[in-house]
Design an enzyme around this catalytic site. Structure first.
Site, PDB file in Angstrom:
ATOM      1  N   PRO A  91     -87.598  29.451 -63.224  1.00  0.00           N
ATOM      2  CA  PRO A  91     -88.187  29.551 -64.562  1.00  0.00           C
ATOM      3  C   PRO A  91     -89.219  28.455 -64.781  1.00  0.00           C
ATOM      4  O   PRO A  91     -88.953  27.285 -64.505  1.00  0.00           O
ATOM      5  CB  PRO A  91     -86.981  29.368 -65.493  1.00  0.00           C
ATOM      6  CG  PRO A  91     -85.949  28.655 -64.672  1.00  0.00           C
ATOM      7  CD  PRO A  91     -86.171  29.098 -63.260  1.00  0.00           C
ATOM      8  N   SER A 120     -88.464  32.318 -68.352  1.00  0.00           N
ATOM      9  CA  SER A 120     -88.041  31.194 -69.181  1.00  0.00           C
ATOM     10  C   SER A 120     -87.852  31.593 -70.638  1.00  0.00           C
ATOM     11  O   SER A 120     -88.608  32.408 -71.175  1.00  0.00           O
ATOM     12  CB  SER A 120     -89.103  30.090 -69.104  1.00  0.00           C
ATOM     13  OG  SER A 120     -88.842  29.073 -70.041  1.00  0.00           O
ATOM     14  N   TYR A 143     -82.128  28.504 -72.667  1.00  0.00           N
ATOM     15  CA  TYR A 143     -81.921  27.184 -73.273  1.00  0.00           C
ATOM     16  C   TYR A 143     -81.004  27.363 -74.462  1.00  0.00           C
ATOM     17  O   TYR A 143     -81.133  28.332 -75.220  1.00  0.00           O
ATOM     18  CB  TYR A 143     -83.247  26.577 -73.750  1.00  0.00           C
ATOM     19  CG  TYR A 143     -83.995  25.830 -72.680  1.00  0.00           C
ATOM     20  CD1 TYR A 143     -83.444  24.705 -72.065  1.00  0.00           C
ATOM     21  CD2 TYR A 143     -85.265  26.229 -72.308  1.00  0.00           C
ATOM     22  CE1 TYR A 143     -84.146  24.008 -71.095  1.00  0.00           C
ATOM     23  CE2 TYR A 143     -85.969  25.536 -71.330  1.00  0.00           C
ATOM     24  CZ  TYR A 143     -85.403  24.425 -70.730  1.00  0.00           C
ATOM     25  OH  TYR A 143     -86.096  23.746 -69.767  1.00  0.00           O
ATOM     26  N   THR A 169     -79.723  26.638 -68.319  1.00  0.00           N
ATOM     27  CA  THR A 169     -80.169  25.308 -67.913  1.00  0.00           C
ATOM     28  C   THR A 169     -79.312  24.245 -68.584  1.00  0.00           C
ATOM     29  O   THR A 169     -79.301  24.152 -69.810  1.00  0.00           O
ATOM     30  CB  THR A 169     -81.640  25.104 -68.292  1.00  0.00           C
ATOM     31  OG1 THR A 169     -82.415  26.094 -67.615  1.00  0.00           O
ATOM     32  CG2 THR A 169     -82.118  23.723 -67.873  1.00  0.00           C
ATOM     33  N   LYS A 240     -77.730  26.200 -64.112  1.00  0.00           N
ATOM     34  CA  LYS A 240     -78.845  25.563 -63.410  1.00  0.00           C
ATOM     35  C   LYS A 240     -78.958  24.106 -63.828  1.00  0.00           C
ATOM     36  O   LYS A 240     -79.024  23.800 -65.020  1.00  0.00           O
ATOM     37  CB  LYS A 240     -80.160  26.281 -63.708  1.00  0.00           C
ATOM     38  CG  LYS A 240     -81.383  25.641 -63.059  1.00  0.00           C
ATOM     39  CD  LYS A 240     -82.615  26.530 -63.186  1.00  0.00           C
ATOM     40  CE  LYS A 240     -83.854  25.841 -62.639  1.00  0.00           C
ATOM     41  NZ  LYS A 240     -84.349  24.770 -63.525  1.00  0.00           N
ATOM     42  N   HIS A 264     -84.212  19.739 -62.083  1.00  0.00           N
ATOM     43  CA  HIS A 264     -85.324  20.136 -62.944  1.00  0.00           C
ATOM     44  C   HIS A 264     -86.657  19.657 -62.360  1.00  0.00           C
ATOM     45  O   HIS A 264     -87.547  19.208 -63.088  1.00  0.00           O
ATOM     46  CB  HIS A 264     -85.106  19.568 -64.346  1.00  0.00           C
ATOM     47  CG  HIS A 264     -85.548  20.498 -65.450  1.00  0.00           C
ATOM     48  ND1 HIS A 264     -84.679  21.205 -66.238  1.00  0.00           N
ATOM     49  CD2 HIS A 264     -86.784  20.855 -65.873  1.00  0.00           C
ATOM     50  CE1 HIS A 264     -85.362  21.937 -67.129  1.00  0.00           C
ATOM     51  NE2 HIS A 264     -86.644  21.740 -66.920  1.00  0.00           N
ATOM     52  N   GLY A 297     -88.546  20.827 -54.418  1.00  0.00           N
ATOM     53  CA  GLY A 297     -89.171  20.357 -53.189  1.00  0.00           C
ATOM     54  C   GLY A 297     -89.264  21.371 -52.068  1.00  0.00           C
ATOM     55  O   GLY A 297     -89.705  21.032 -50.976  1.00  0.00           O
ATOM     56  N   ARG A 319     -93.164  24.703 -58.962  1.00  0.00           N
ATOM     57  CA  ARG A 319     -94.577  24.336 -58.965  1.00  0.00           C
ATOM     58  C   ARG A 319     -95.408  25.154 -57.959  1.00  0.00           C
ATOM     59  O   ARG A 319     -96.537  25.534 -58.279  1.00  0.00           O
ATOM     60  CB  ARG A 319     -94.739  22.845 -58.685  1.00  0.00           C
ATOM     61  CG  ARG A 319     -94.239  21.936 -59.822  1.00  0.00           C
ATOM     62  CD  ARG A 319     -94.475  20.474 -59.482  1.00  0.00           C
ATOM     63  NE  ARG A 319     -93.967  19.530 -60.484  1.00  0.00           N
ATOM     64  CZ  ARG A 319     -92.737  19.025 -60.489  1.00  0.00           C
ATOM     65  NH1 ARG A 319     -91.865  19.385 -59.539  1.00  0.00           N
ATOM     66  NH2 ARG A 319     -92.376  18.177 -61.417  1.00  0.00           N
TER      67      ARG A 319
END
Lengths: 373, 373, 373, 373
Positions: A91, A120, A143, A169, A240, A264, A297, A319
């Site tokens: 998300p 999201s 959320y 989350t 998450k 996160h 990562g 990302r």
């Protein structure tokens, strides 16, 4: 640095984009300074953000020769859906900041490539609109909405829209100290809106009270809320943002259908371990009860095979696909997913793994990686 | 970077070329951008490429004083040939990309200097032509030709041409993700051809099939092919590209006459260990049954003594001799071999080793190198 | 880099020279390019040269509070002479390359400051001339002269001239692969000569023979020569260049009066351990039988206290005093020694050590330094 | 570098100051070159200065999900005063070098923000004047005044002025080798004076005596002086500059009311461990008898929670508040304290700690930090 107008997205993939890092390089030209700081920045000194990437790079793989991997594949099944590969879009909020088509483009690419995508709560396109346009399974990132009732209302909408799972989350009851973003003065541009839900109202603080303890944390969910919530929903729910093995155990007991080991993206609390460093502990604690996923990562197919070897069922990328989205929209995201999948296939072939189930700790050189494991 | 025309090769050795790294520095001027990316690049993020070199540098040697090493030497015997020293030219494809005389020049230098050289299946000069012009023992590097029959035909040619051994590459059924080369858009220039064999035809893929699992890996050799092959050849066969101890054991059982611990110079699967890190395990598994060689990151005579101390019989060098070839043709390659041999002699003399057989683990400071060993 | 004429030596100490590193910075302006490469360069990739310095920096010291160190001092006694402090000038060849007064200046400074100095066989001023002008104890550094007779002749001259000890260099039977110096094309300038002894004649090599094994090593001393030598001299003899504990034991058995743990400043064989890493093993092997000294990378008073804590009786400095010599002649060398001694005094005071004998392993944080110890 | 006139202090906080590092960046413009070298520099090679900061960064925190921390707070009680948070201003000399209001400004900010502040013996405003203007608890930092009588006189003044505790600095009987400061030629500017006490007179040295052992250390306090002192004062006394566990035990036995683990910001003896590395040993030795504080490298709220987890009751900050002072006076210091406190609150909330007492070793990932612990 003078920021020129960001370049318009590309409509064809340049030949020198051959891996995720290339999309990051290109994306810099398609995203303005403040949004770049928001996207790239992590919490505080960005130690965790860096650690996430470094940890995957440091773990070594044993290649194997002459193995028979003909007819191998990367398929996996999660919550009733068979995915072509274990690469899931994490998300990411308000994607119209990065590309005019926003979530529609990334979700389209995911569907075409056989991925699942997580939409999201803070999407810039309504969860129903995204769902209507999707071509593959969607999960809804949740959320907490300040109260049980408001949260449940949102969940019901996601159920109704056909989402296949919830991704709750739990690591960001407060947004963290994102200094790079703060310095750049980023705010979501006026023409982009978080359309799903109104902003959450914080309690009014009395003199001498803490914005953290008496503000954000006063309306944050706690384990009791979770116990209640799980009894009121029908969709499978992943937690998450679990890093500690004890939280993983407690989540399973509370009814979690899956765990996403995540910090996160290093955006909330700095100096927490790389997700790789947390993965083995969580996998051991969960002990096969539910799938464990991991993000943070992941930049290479070799990272994915390492995650599998440590016990993860699938990985999420964040990302990297936003870099591809900003660079070339849905086309870019689809291309990125293809690159990662092909890297994964090559890594599997060269380590002698025909399917994801063949991947286990024996592909890792763990004795030299004790610092990160 | 604007690429000027590469400089023509030198005909005399500049006085400031005194080690392998100097040839790398010079070579940059004698090789065009795309070929440089092809030569220097490794797979993906080039972690393994870097690890290869770093590992040798990190391992420390104990010097010894006042030892009697008069009349020492570096001779060794491999597959019936006595070599002046244990420095062998690794197989490198299409060397005419780097110097007009290509393989003829490097093989000439090897012979003059008492080395063996390994000629690639993908050489730019025919294996017979190379053999006719050689002055020392040649080994033939073998890529699987898609079928047993085609592979055997190629082997028979090498036997007929007088090659002394086969070096069967087992680590590259697929060429890996060589991103630097891909970004540079390298392809073998038109005037240079891989003349030994025609390109291998990949299977036509059906919709939804994987280019990796159903393409490259569908025509890759597996252990059964090896068992068959070994019974149909008379030359000794080395397996090049073994990293895992279990694969080494299996290769010996299958009839290997030698093992080359190699990760293909970091060019195939990234994030695999440095070859140094794999060497001890392979040596232990082979347990003296056949010679174990190693390549990857050998840049100094001290690296060679370290490889011997870990149990390697000989080493192969790859990129360094191509740097010398591009810089100054056969003269350069011969000079490079001389430099490395002299460095080896000095390292032996100063660690009290009169012959290669005197070199053992006692010359190493292993207790500080546990991370790489 | 265009090399201007090196600046003439200073006659007063600039206020911004406050430690050894400052002399290195200044010295660059007082030494020409080629001589700089000769002085600063180490063997091959200079790994050992770097390791020497790094190792001292990595070892940590425990400060102690409120200790009574009034009337403390740094005196020590070596071979019958009481020195004001344990900082000795290591042998450095042909010092007139760096300053017109060469060895006379450095030896003068040592004497004034209460140090001993070691004069090189390869000095640019005769050993007798140096001795006549000295104000403190001198030791004579001995290179084997190709034969027992020639070596003994040289020793007798040193004895006659009043040298107090011999420092026999055992780690450099061959000068190593000093690539930086080779690339710079350094040779001793015409006006500077190694006046003590004529150059040693190497054997003429037959075809196919090795310059290393059949040349340099054929005239190098071996343990038998040492046994003979020790019986023919009256001066105490230190063995300089011992790194391995077994060599230390053997040297003591052979009659050594002292050991200098040294790797020749990283100038002979590259990738050998830092001298710090060898020190404890040698000290344990020698077990108090004779003094153990150490050189290599000593740049701070804190390095000296660490060396003492690991069992060294004294330290030698090399490059640092040449930097001071080139910068400001005898004045510079004296100032440098004063700086180092004062740093040592402060380190002693702040770790609660009143005398050198109070310094032991308890001042070190060894548990975090296992890699270098 | 040409030093322009330092900029005058700001009267409002720029929006891009969001953490302590930002104040360091800004402060460079408000402090002249020589004072900057004095403030920023550490002893010798500044290894300890760097280690202090690095160590906190390397230690990792385990985040915890869904914990109930509503109504949490950061309050703690020290020596009878309840502080809003455990962030205390360390003693820093002559603060009028950095801002015209000097100690008055920093002490004002501390009081407003609920901190305690430690006023230096070497303050540029008299201890009485500072105390009169303070709005919160002050502690007085004590340097030994060369004799018991002079020291006691100073203490009595601090008691009379209302200071709540003494902080006796035991790690700096000599000022260390502050090379950066020496090179810059810093001296306290003429218009700024250390007004509390006259300079201490050093003994006149006889020929051959040591400025260290016979000068500074001859008038330094020793344990006997402490035993005497503790019996003559009524204020609680903390010992600042303890690193070794044995010194901590001895200090407690001698009557210390608290320990400050400190290496004087790396300004006295270089190559001593980071304070983090000393903390656990001191805490174990003290075993709860008195509070243990720590300074050195604290730059983030996450550093503070780590210090608490290792057993520290509170932390001191030094350079960071001077950066804020130089940048924006009392306003800057208050803002800095607020930033650090908020970072601490967020770190507590996200690790599931409602109060400081909830913080313990379980929040740390210690197994990967053995080198610094």
């Amino acid at each position: 640095m003078v920021q020129l107008m960001p370049a318009t997205p590309l409509t064809a993939i340049p030949t020198d984009i051959v891996c995720a890092a290339d999309y990051e390089r290109y994306a810099r030209n398609h995203i303005n300074d403040a949004a770049w700081a928001y996207l790239q920045g992590g919490a505080a000194d960005e130690l965790t953000f860096a650690a996430n990437c470094d940890a995957w790079r440091k773990l070594e793989l044993w290649p194997r020769a002459l193995a028979d991997v003909r007819n191998g594949h990367t398929r996996c099944t999660l919550f009733g859906d068979t995915l072509a590969h274990p690469i899931i879009l994490a998300p990411v909020a308000t994607q119209r900041v990065f590309h005019a088509e926003g979530e529609l483009a990334s979700v389209l690419a995911a569907g075409v490539m056989g991925s699942a995508a997580v939409v999201s709560t803070q999407a810039s396109i309504s969860l129903e609109n995204v769902a209507e346009n999707a071509q593959g399974p969607l999960w809804f990132q949740l959320y907490w909405q300040g109260s049980r009732a408001a949260t449940l209302t949102l969940i019901k909408r996601a159920e109704a829209a056909g989402y296949r799972a919830l991704v709750f989350t739990v690591d960001a009851p407060i947004s963290g100290v994102r200094n790079r973003e703060q310095r750049a003065g980023f705010s979501v541009p006026g023409q982009v809106t978080q359309v799903n839900v109104p902003p959450i109202t914080l309690p009014i603080l009395q003199e001498g009270k803490s914005a953290v303890f008496d503000g954000f944390m006063a309306i944050a969910p706690v384990w009791d809320d979770i116990n209640w919530l799980v009894n009121h929903i029908s969709l499978p729910i992943l937690f998450k943002g679990i890093m500690h093995a004890d939280d993983a155990s407690r989540a399973v007991t509370a009814g979690a259908a899956g765990i996403v080991v995540s910090n996160h993206g290093g955006r909330v609390l700095d100096s927490v371990p790389a997700t790789l460093s947390a993965l083995s502990g969580v996998v051991a604690a969960v002990n096969g009860a539910v799938p464990v996923l991991v993000d943070g990562g992941i930049r290479r197919g070799t990272d994915i095979i390492k995650a599998r070897a440590l016990g993860a069922t699938a990985v999420m990328i964040g990302r990297p696909y936003i870099h591809a989205l900003a660079t070339a929209g849905a086309l870019g995201v689809a291309h990125l997913i293809r690159l990662l999948r092909e890297e994964l296939e090559i890594a599997m072939a060269l380590t002698g793994c025909k399917t994801l189930d063949d991947i286990n700790q024996s592909v890792l050189r763990t004795d030299s990686a004790t610092e990160i494991l």
